[in-house]
Scaffold this active site. Structure first.
Site, short mmCIF file in Angstrom:
data_model
loop_
_atom_site.label_atom_id
_atom_site.label_comp_id
_atom_site.label_asym_id
_atom_site.label_seq_id
_atom_site.Cartn_x
_atom_site.Cartn_y
_atom_site.Cartn_z
N CYS A 1 0.82 -1.20 0.00
CA CYS A 1 0.00 0.00 0.00
C CYS A 1 0.86 1.26 0.00
CB CYS A 1 -0.89 0.02 1.24
SG CYS A 1 -1.80 -1.53 1.50
N GLY B 1 -1.52 1.28 -4.84
CA GLY B 1 -2.79 0.70 -4.46
C GLY B 1 -3.92 1.35 -5.21
N ASN C 1 1.25 -0.50 6.06
CA ASN C 1 1.76 -1.13 4.84
C ASN C 1 2.67 -2.26 5.25
OD1 ASN C 1 2.67 -1.73 2.26
ND2 ASN C 1 4.20 -0.10 2.24
N GLY C 2 2.41 -3.46 4.73
CA GLY C 2 3.23 -4.61 5.06
C GLY C 2 2.39 -5.82 5.40
N CYS D 1 12.96 -4.33 0.91
CA CYS D 1 12.44 -5.18 -0.16
C CYS D 1 13.13 -4.87 -1.48
CB CYS D 1 10.94 -4.98 -0.28
SG CYS D 1 10.20 -5.82 -1.70
N TYR E 1 10.81 -2.54 -9.05
CA TYR E 1 9.52 -2.35 -9.69
C TYR E 1 8.54 -1.43 -8.97
CZ TYR E 1 4.88 -3.37 -11.54
OH TYR E 1 3.63 -3.24 -12.04
N SER F 1 8.15 0.55 -15.99
CA SER F 1 9.15 0.34 -14.95
C SER F 1 10.47 -0.22 -15.48
CB SER F 1 8.60 -0.60 -13.87
OG SER F 1 8.17 -1.83 -14.44
N ASP G 1 12.95 -6.44 -19.41
CA ASP G 1 11.86 -6.36 -18.44
C ASP G 1 12.45 -6.45 -17.05
OD1 ASP G 1 9.30 -6.07 -17.53
OD2 ASP G 1 8.48 -7.81 -18.59
N CYS H 1 16.15 -7.48 1.38
CA CYS H 1 15.49 -8.78 1.38
C CYS H 1 15.48 -9.29 -0.06
CB CYS H 1 14.06 -8.67 1.91
SG CYS H 1 13.14 -10.23 1.82
N CYS I 1 12.46 -13.58 -2.36
CA CYS I 1 11.71 -14.04 -3.52
C CYS I 1 12.63 -14.59 -4.59
CB CYS I 1 10.83 -12.92 -4.08
SG CYS I 1 11.71 -11.40 -4.51
#
Length: 472
Positions: free
Chosen positions: A11, A37, A112-113, A246, A252, A293, A355, A444, A447
């Site tokens: 968010c 958002g 947010n989170g 993050c 992005y 992006s 990309d 982090c 992913c």
């Protein structure tokens, strides 16, 4: 990329204290954060003796009416929130900021989170008689704060924050103070600014640019800031600190003109493209960036490789993000509506498409097919991030391994799936080198690597948690 966007906690936040046009500035700031958002928005303002809120579903212009905005005008302190939600949690009751009323005072709360022990805490509170009105993690915070013991409000907020695990950026509004807190890993971004003597906070500095505020600095992991008529108080709620911003914020999520530690994400993305060019030894006639992006990474790739950059893909700016579409067929139609190749530019040419990431492969597959149908001789895919392989527990909409193409397929298999002539990802090592170069204190990368910095105590992804609490 196939739109990788946030869950109900990916968010945008904003807050400002002590400005005569607080609510109007909050609205303008939220508009600049709309990319974070698009399913709901709200504002809560302080009138000195009480809090007043307005919220609604949809884009900001749809969520808040002119009448609601007029009712907020008299107030000089406010917080705002824009959100994106899963289907299970897409309801007005989950739109923030939340406004809680009690005999000891009102509380406005925006978050947010994703709190990874929220379900565990929620069930314990329910066993003690608590009743929840939403599926949001944020309501857990409100219940804990109401029960917290301590000589001062700040002490009670500290006690509450110390019980939470996960990724969280909070803006908390009382009648007489605005409190800001960031988790001890700093996973989600939060910035401090100032305008006409009034302090403000935002998820990204682009919100400061929109209202003419000065960007002071990034808020640090574990930091607790209280803003009131007496001034600003800097404190910490924990001495533990393990920065893990993050990685996808850099790649992005954040707008290209937003800054982290004084450097724009455009500059960082351009540097990622430069490093990708060093690792991708492909000869071609042109470089094409996937708008928007990936344009900075494509520019960096072009500068480093010497291959000219062209605008071979056009974006229809009147189509919403493809992640909003539900169902695979609907998503594919949305991608087709959104991106189209320029035949005169690509026909007969060998092209490199840059990309920022590949999640399910839907968009990449369409881009390769569309470019070849437009006459491109070869289509090589370059990705300015490592292969995305793992779900996120900290607030990003990467649902399961089954929905992430690189979690079960090798790079060659992904290449074949999307129909590209070649596929090259940026290495994890080069990604971190770029971040470190521009002042990052740690990122982090779970992913990409599966190295999760925070234990997922609930053992659930955010959307699974929504399903567990739906209807409560």
């Amino acid at each position: 990329m196939y739109e990788l966007r946030g869950l109900n906690e990916e968010c945008g936040l904003f807050g400002i204290w002590g400005h005569p046009e607080a609510s109007e500035l909050t609205y303008m700031a939220l508009h600049s954060l709309q990319h974070r958002g698009q399913e709901g928005a709200g504002i809560v303002a302080s009138g000195g003796d009480y809090l007043f809120g307005a919220r609604g579903m949809g884009l900001l212009t749809e969520a808040l009416t002119q009448t609601q905005l007029e009712s907020l005008k008299p107030f000089s302190k406010s917080i705002g929130h824009v959100r994106y939600a899963t289907t299970d949690s897409s309801a007005l009751s989950n739109v923030q900021p939340f406004l809680f009323k009690s005999h000891i005072g009102d509380l406005g709360l925006a978050h947010n989170g994703n709190i990874v022990n929220a379900l565990h805490i929620r069930r314990a509170l329910e066993d003690e008689g608590a009743i929840f009105q939403t599926t949001s993690d944020s309501e857990v915070f409100a219940h804990l704060l109401r029960r917290a013991k301590g000589p001062t409000r700040k002490a009670r907020i500290k006690t509450t924050l110390q019980q939470l695990k996960g990724a969280f950026a909070f803006v908390i509004l009382h009648e007489d103070a605005l409190t800001v807190a960031l988790d001890d890993h700093g996973v989600r971004p939060l910035m401090l600014g100032q305008l006409d003597g009034a302090y403000c906070v935002a998820s990204e500095t682009c919100a400061f640019h929109a209202i003419g505020a000065e960007y002071i600095r990034d808020i640090e992991p574990g930091e607790l800031i209280t803003i009131s008529d007496e001034g600003i108080d800097f404190d910490r709620y924990t001495e533990y600190e393990n920065p893990n911003m993050c990685s996808m914020e850099y790649i992005y999520f954040a707008r290209a003109d937003s800054e982290f530690r004084g450097t724009s994400t455009y500059t960082i993305r351009k540097a990622l493209g430069e490093e990708l060019a060093k690792e991708m030894d492909i000869k071609a006639d042109m470089v094409i960036g996937v708008p928007d992006s990936s344009l900075a990474a494509a520019k960096g790739f072009s500068d480093e490789s010497g291959i000219p950059s062209e605008q071979g893909l056009l974006k229809n700016r009147y189509v919403g993000r493809t992640f909003i579409a539900s169902g695979q067929e609907a998503r594919e139609r949305a991608v087709r509506m959104k991106l189209s190749p320029v035949r005169d530019i690509v026909e007969g040419k060998s092209v490199i498409v840059i990309d920022d990431s590949i999640v399910r492969g839907t968009t990449s597959k369409f881009i390769v097919k569309a470019l070849k149908e437009a006459g491109a001789k070869e289509v090589h895919m370059g990705v300015s991030s490592p292969p995305l392989k793992n779900p996120c527990y900290y607030g990003i909409d990467v649902s399961t391994h089954a929905e992430i193409i690189a979690s079960s397929k090798s790079t060659d298999e992904v290449r074949d799936e999307i129909g590209a002539d070649s596929l090259t990802y940026l290495s994890v090592e080069k990604m971190h080198e770029v971040y470190k170069k521009y002042g990052s204190r740690g990122e982090c990368d779970a992913c990409f690597t599966g190295n999760y910095p925070i234990e997922n105590i609930d053992g659930l992804l955010p959307q699974e948690k929504d399903a567990k609490t739906k209807g409560v």
